[in-house]
Design an enzyme around this catalytic site. Structure first.
Site, PDB file in Angstrom:
ATOM      1  N   TRP A 347      -0.667   7.882  26.542  1.00  0.00           N
ATOM      2  CA  TRP A 347      -1.270   8.256  24.979  1.00  0.00           C
ATOM      3  C   TRP A 347      -2.121   7.059  24.626  1.00  0.00           C
ATOM      4  O   TRP A 347      -2.990   7.074  23.981  1.00  0.00           O
ATOM      5  CB  TRP A 347      -0.305   8.715  23.880  1.00  0.00           C
ATOM      6  CG  TRP A 347       0.676   7.607  23.488  1.00  0.00           C
ATOM      7  CD1 TRP A 347       1.320   6.729  24.084  1.00  0.00           C
ATOM      8  CD2 TRP A 347       0.721   7.259  22.268  1.00  0.00           C
ATOM      9  NE1 TRP A 347       1.841   5.949  23.234  1.00  0.00           N
ATOM     10  CE2 TRP A 347       1.729   6.423  22.114  1.00  0.00           C
ATOM     11  CE3 TRP A 347       0.244   7.656  20.741  1.00  0.00           C
ATOM     12  CZ2 TRP A 347       2.054   5.571  20.775  1.00  0.00           C
ATOM     13  CZ3 TRP A 347       0.486   7.153  19.741  1.00  0.00           C
ATOM     14  CH2 TRP A 347       1.292   6.359  19.750  1.00  0.00           C
ATOM     15  N   ASP A 348      -1.489   5.864  25.267  1.00  0.00           N
ATOM     16  CA  ASP A 348      -2.356   4.675  25.035  1.00  0.00           C
ATOM     17  C   ASP A 348      -3.825   4.868  25.024  1.00  0.00           C
ATOM     18  O   ASP A 348      -4.591   4.387  24.144  1.00  0.00           O
ATOM     19  CB  ASP A 348      -1.814   3.643  25.981  1.00  0.00           C
ATOM     20  CG  ASP A 348      -0.473   3.417  26.005  1.00  0.00           C
ATOM     21  OD1 ASP A 348       0.308   4.068  25.822  1.00  0.00           O
ATOM     22  OD2 ASP A 348      -0.034   2.214  26.553  1.00  0.00           O
ATOM     23  N   GLU A 478      10.310   4.455  19.947  1.00  0.00           N
ATOM     24  CA  GLU A 478      11.278   5.367  21.310  1.00  0.00           C
ATOM     25  C   GLU A 478      12.860   4.691  21.028  1.00  0.00           C
ATOM     26  O   GLU A 478      13.675   4.969  21.801  1.00  0.00           O
ATOM     27  CB  GLU A 478      10.553   4.793  22.472  1.00  0.00           C
ATOM     28  CG  GLU A 478       9.419   5.590  22.714  1.00  0.00           C
ATOM     29  CD  GLU A 478       8.679   5.038  24.240  1.00  0.00           C
ATOM     30  OE1 GLU A 478       9.333   3.736  24.480  1.00  0.00           O
ATOM     31  OE2 GLU A 478       7.895   5.483  24.531  1.00  0.00           O
ATOM     32  N   LYS A 591      10.956   0.377  16.914  1.00  0.00           N
ATOM     33  CA  LYS A 591      10.261  -0.442  18.261  1.00  0.00           C
ATOM     34  C   LYS A 591       8.700  -0.758  17.769  1.00  0.00           C
ATOM     35  O   LYS A 591       8.495  -1.559  17.940  1.00  0.00           O
ATOM     36  CB  LYS A 591      10.538   0.639  19.508  1.00  0.00           C
ATOM     37  CG  LYS A 591       9.868  -0.097  20.696  1.00  0.00           C
ATOM     38  CD  LYS A 591       9.815   0.718  21.673  1.00  0.00           C
ATOM     39  CE  LYS A 591       9.133   0.212  22.944  1.00  0.00           C
ATOM     40  NZ  LYS A 591       9.099   1.046  23.999  1.00  0.00           N
ATOM     41  N   GLN A 592       8.207   0.531  17.401  1.00  0.00           N
ATOM     42  CA  GLN A 592       6.791   0.351  17.058  1.00  0.00           C
ATOM     43  C   GLN A 592       6.175   1.091  16.053  1.00  0.00           C
ATOM     44  O   GLN A 592       6.964   1.995  15.745  1.00  0.00           O
ATOM     45  CB  GLN A 592       5.932   0.739  18.397  1.00  0.00           C
ATOM     46  CG  GLN A 592       6.033   2.283  18.749  1.00  0.00           C
ATOM     47  CD  GLN A 592       5.719   2.346  20.286  1.00  0.00           C
ATOM     48  OE1 GLN A 592       6.655   2.237  21.127  1.00  0.00           O
ATOM     49  NE2 GLN A 592       4.630   2.552  20.546  1.00  0.00           N
TER      50      GLN A 592
HETATM   51  C1  BGC Z   1       5.499   2.397  24.525  1.00  0.00           C
HETATM   52  C2  BGC Z   1       4.658   3.574  24.530  1.00  0.00           C
HETATM   53  C3  BGC Z   1       3.523   3.303  25.541  1.00  0.00           C
HETATM   54  C4  BGC Z   1       4.086   2.832  26.881  1.00  0.00           C
HETATM   55  C5  BGC Z   1       3.045   2.336  27.847  1.00  0.00           C
HETATM   56  C6  BGC Z   1       6.011   1.953  25.841  1.00  0.00           C
HETATM   57  O1  BGC Z   1       6.742   0.832  25.669  1.00  0.00           O
HETATM   58  O2  BGC Z   1       6.758   2.463  23.630  1.00  0.00           O
HETATM   59  O3  BGC Z   1       4.389   4.009  23.359  1.00  0.00           O
HETATM   60  O4  BGC Z   1       2.751   4.688  25.583  1.00  0.00           O
HETATM   61  O5  BGC Z   1       4.985   1.663  26.532  1.00  0.00           O
HETATM   62  O6  BGC Z   1       2.199   1.376  27.276  1.00  0.00           O
END
Ligand code: BGC
Length: 757
Positions: A347-348, A478, A591-592
């Protein structure tokens, strides 16, 4: 922080050879031309620690999935980005002794990556075991103009006495991935013949041929080619101080673009054409092609050299990774800098990278990214069907190369479904920026209605709440799995349902033929389906805490012990390396960006008070252990006028890899998060947004910066924006355009200046 790379506005420079840094530098100095790329391995064989990596976009291997407890619905395989033939090889011997940096005395070493033109140069002086001192200068680039050509100039001279220099330029196709699940080799040889070699990927059946053409003044080459290895060698004698210069032109052609039976000839032709043009002309071509790329996307930061280098590095890596020339390609989290992550498209791409390409490379390139997902729609429908969804509901994969899901951890594969929202949002975002509403009729509406169908099946009616709920999901954060009613996921799902309804209505009214075709192809009953979508939207449960005035990340979030990041012992961070997963899951740490990701995407729908309360609450609990996180918080902090906070967060993104904050750059660079750094500068400090269909710029600089200047491609013009602490200037190349500058609506015709409020 680990500042090994010298600060310079346009160059990456390392000035000493440190065997412990070799792998990290291989990632940072990587080259790419949008269709292929590779780590900055040394050309000559190196017996020290190194991670060899040469990658060709969209060439993958389906590695059989390896998991402890198989769950129905998991994909059978994980598409791996393939390490392919080591085409850069140049063996060097001096009086019969191999030049291997791990075995000679390195007297001087300097490596430089020129970001203006994507050229890697290495200069070094070494003392061979025999005592001969040798100087070497190696220049390498991947042509941006000729996408199948790699070029090397390898110059060597003895310094203290005459010596015999032997060059053995080679291509080694006997290569492996370090992340193979079953230690298998992913390639099988097809043919090796003289100056070319061809291999085929097992299972996926891609063929690739590599050919080399080598030139060394005054020397005859001997052909030492053997299966899976092309090699030529020649020796020349040089007096002290006299250079021997080898040129190597490599053609790299794949069955993505050629018939397999014609590949070796094609690769030879690319190499031969390169040799005919010659190194200097190719280098000129490279400079011109790269200058054109930089023209619409450079960012200048005055007064902060480290930030300047950081943002240029991010832009440079993004340009090296994707140029929009081919709808089969996409932007992997590591680009062409490493194997980690496998697959390519997350999804990035939609949530972070699309805005960068849209605003710097023009609408066509951004459209290619949307078409990539459109082309994979049927696979997304199959993917949803594997999980039990029906009637054309689409769930796009968490990770993919060819449209099929590659990820296999149930809490992410099955539950991190917010990715579907990002794919829908990208269509909206693209149309809002480019004005290309027709895209809805040309693929957009089909994707949207299929995503809406998924959401309409994924929700559950809760008799207890008398509302729809979204059970068992993982939000962007996550560090929480299998939660109910993740606010971000539910919010974006509702938005998708409304937007899909609007989109199909627009197509019906504006493009009746396309509408009829979509209804037939997708068995779509607009009235019945959209009525249900809108009914769900009206009755969806979205968690809020009225007392705190915040949206609830998920059910039960406030039951957790509310500890703040500032009170965490620094020795316990990053928590994902120091704590058990169990402890992380039960903690309140995020986390984010999660709720804040939603406020960022849908900023116009929330007032400043709501933004502030949510920002204060969630920022204090976010550990930013995904590189995709600080950029979103930077933008929101800047919008709230919290400039110190914005700057502090920004520093964590722009030099993440250069300064190796996470001590993992040796695995590859965080390419997709580099797009986040661009967002932080342009949307955060540049204040770029689309407000009611109009481009709005409201620059606000951090204290440390004297000046910020950036360029964007907006609806067929290049706009240059320049800001200081009290002035903003916009210049327009092309037709005059109406914009909002510091809140004032005006037409930019040439150059327009405004004072900051
Ligand atoms: C992030 C995801 C991301 C993936 C790839 C993960 O650590 O939590 O949001 O899509 O890394 O960059």
């Amino acid at each position: 922080m680990n500042q090994f790379i010298k600060t310079d506005p346009w160059l990456l420079v390392e000035e000493r050879f440190d065997p412990a840094r070799v792998k990290s530098s291989e990632s940072l100095f990587a080259l790419g031309n949008g269709v292929m790329g590779g780590r900055a391995n040394f050309e000559e064989p190196y017996s020290g620690e190194s991670l060899q990596g040469n990658y060709i976009g969209a060439i993958y291997y389906p590695d059989k999935t390896r998991v402890g407890w198989w769950k129905n619905g998991y994909p059978e395989y994980f598409a791996k980005v393939l390490n392919s033939a080591f085409w850069i090889g140049v063996g060097v011997e001096v009086d019969g002794e191999p030049l291997d940096l791990a075995r000679v005395e390195v007297l001087a070493f300097r490596r430089e990556l020129d970001m203006r033109r994507s050229v890697l140069t290495r200069r070094m002086t070494v003392r061979m075991p025999s005592g001969v001192e040798v100087e070497a200068e190696i220049v390498r680039f991947l042509s941006l103009q000729r996408r199948e050509l790699g070029v090397i100039r390898y110059a060597v001279r003895p310094l203290n006495k005459a010596a015999e220099i032997t060059f053995a330029p080679f291509i080694d196709a006997d290569v492996r991935n370090t992340d193979a699940n079953y230690d298998e080799k992913f390639w099988e040889p097809v043919a090796t013949d003289g100056d070319a070699v061809q291999s085929r990927t097992k299972k996926s059946g891609f063929d690739v041929a590599w050919a080399q053409r080598v030139v060394l003044d005054g020397a005859e080459f001997r052909c030492d080619t053997k299966p899976e290895r092309v090699c030529h060698s020649a020796s020349v004698r040089r007096e002290a101080g006299e250079w021997a210069v080898l040129y190597k032109y490599a053609g790299i052609c794949s069955s993505l673009n050629h018939k397999p039976g014609e590949l070796m000839a094609a690769a030879r032709a690319v190499a031969a054409d390169g040799a005919a043009a010659g190194f200097d002309a190719l280098l000129k071509e490279q400079e011109t092609a790269w200058a054109a790329r930089w023209h619409s996307c450079d960012i200048e930061i005055g007064g902060d050299d480290a930030a300047q280098q950081g943002i240029r590095f991010c832009i440079f890596m993004l340009l090296q990774t994707y140029t929009g020339v081919d709808t089969r390609l996409n932007i992997g989290p590591k680009g062409f800098t490493g194997e980690k992550y496998g697959g390519v498209t997350y999804w990035d791409t939609e949530a972070y990278c699309l805005p960068f390409y849209m605003a710097t490379a023009g609408p066509q390139v951004a459209r290619e990214l949307l078409v990539y997902r459109y082309n994979q729609l049927d696979k997304a429908i199959e993917n949803a069907a594997k999980l039990g969804f029906h009637s054309g509901a689409a769930l796009y994969p968490m990770v993919t190369i060819n449209g099929e899901e590659c990820h296999n951890e149930w809490e992410i594969t099955f539950e991190e479904i917010h990715r579907n929202g990002a794919i829908a949002y990208a269509i909206f975002n693209y149309i809002r920026y480019t004005g290309d509403k027709n895209y809805l009729a040309e693929g957009g509406a089909e994707v949207l209605l299929s995503i809406a169908r998924f959401w309409a099946q994924r929700i559950t009616w809760s008799e207890a709440r008398k509302q729809y709920v979204m059970l068992g999901v993982t939000g962007p954060n996550e560090y929480e799995n299998n939660v109910n009613n993740n606010w971000y996921t539910s919010y974006i799902a509702c938005w998708c349902l409304r937007y899909a309804a609007e989109a199909v209505a627009w197509v019906r009214e504006n493009s009746p033929e396309a509408y009829a075709a979509i209804c037939a192809k997708r068995s779509f009953d607009e009235q019945a389906e959209t009525a249900r979508w809108l009914e769900i939207d009206r009755n969806m449960y979205l968690g809020e805490d009225r007392e705190l005035g915040i949206f609830l990340q998920q059910d039960g979030y406030l039951d957790k012990e509310q500890v703040l990041v500032k009170d965490l012992d620094p020795a316990e961070r990053p928590i994902n390396q120091k704590w058990s997963w169990d402890r992380i899951l039960r903690s309140c740490f995020i986390k984010q960006a999660d709720v804040l990701q939603g406020l960022y995407l849908f900023r116009d729908r929330f007032d400043e008070g709501t933004l502030r309360r949510n920002f204060d609450f969630y920022e204090a609990r976010t550990v930013h252990e995904s590189s995709l996180s600080p950029c979103v918080h930077t933008i929101l902090a800047a919008q709230l006028g919290l400039m110190d906070k914005a700057y502090e967060l920004y520093l964590r993104t722009a030099r993440l890899d250069l300064d190796d904050y996470n001590r993992e750059v040796e695995e590859g660079c965080h390419v997709t998060s580099m797009a986040g750094s661009w967002l932080a500068v342009v949307e955060g400090f540049g204040g770029m947004r689309i407000v009611d269909g109009v481009l709005s710029l409201e620059p606000r600089l951090p204290e440390a910066w004297q000046r910020l200047a950036f360029r964007i491609d907006y609806r067929g013009r290049v706009l240059s924006v320049e800001a200081t602490h009290n002035r903003a200037i916009v210049s327009c190349e092309g037709e005059p355009v109406e914009i909002l500058l510091c809140g004032e609506r005006l037409k930019v015709d040439g150059r327009t200046e405004r004072s900051m409020k």
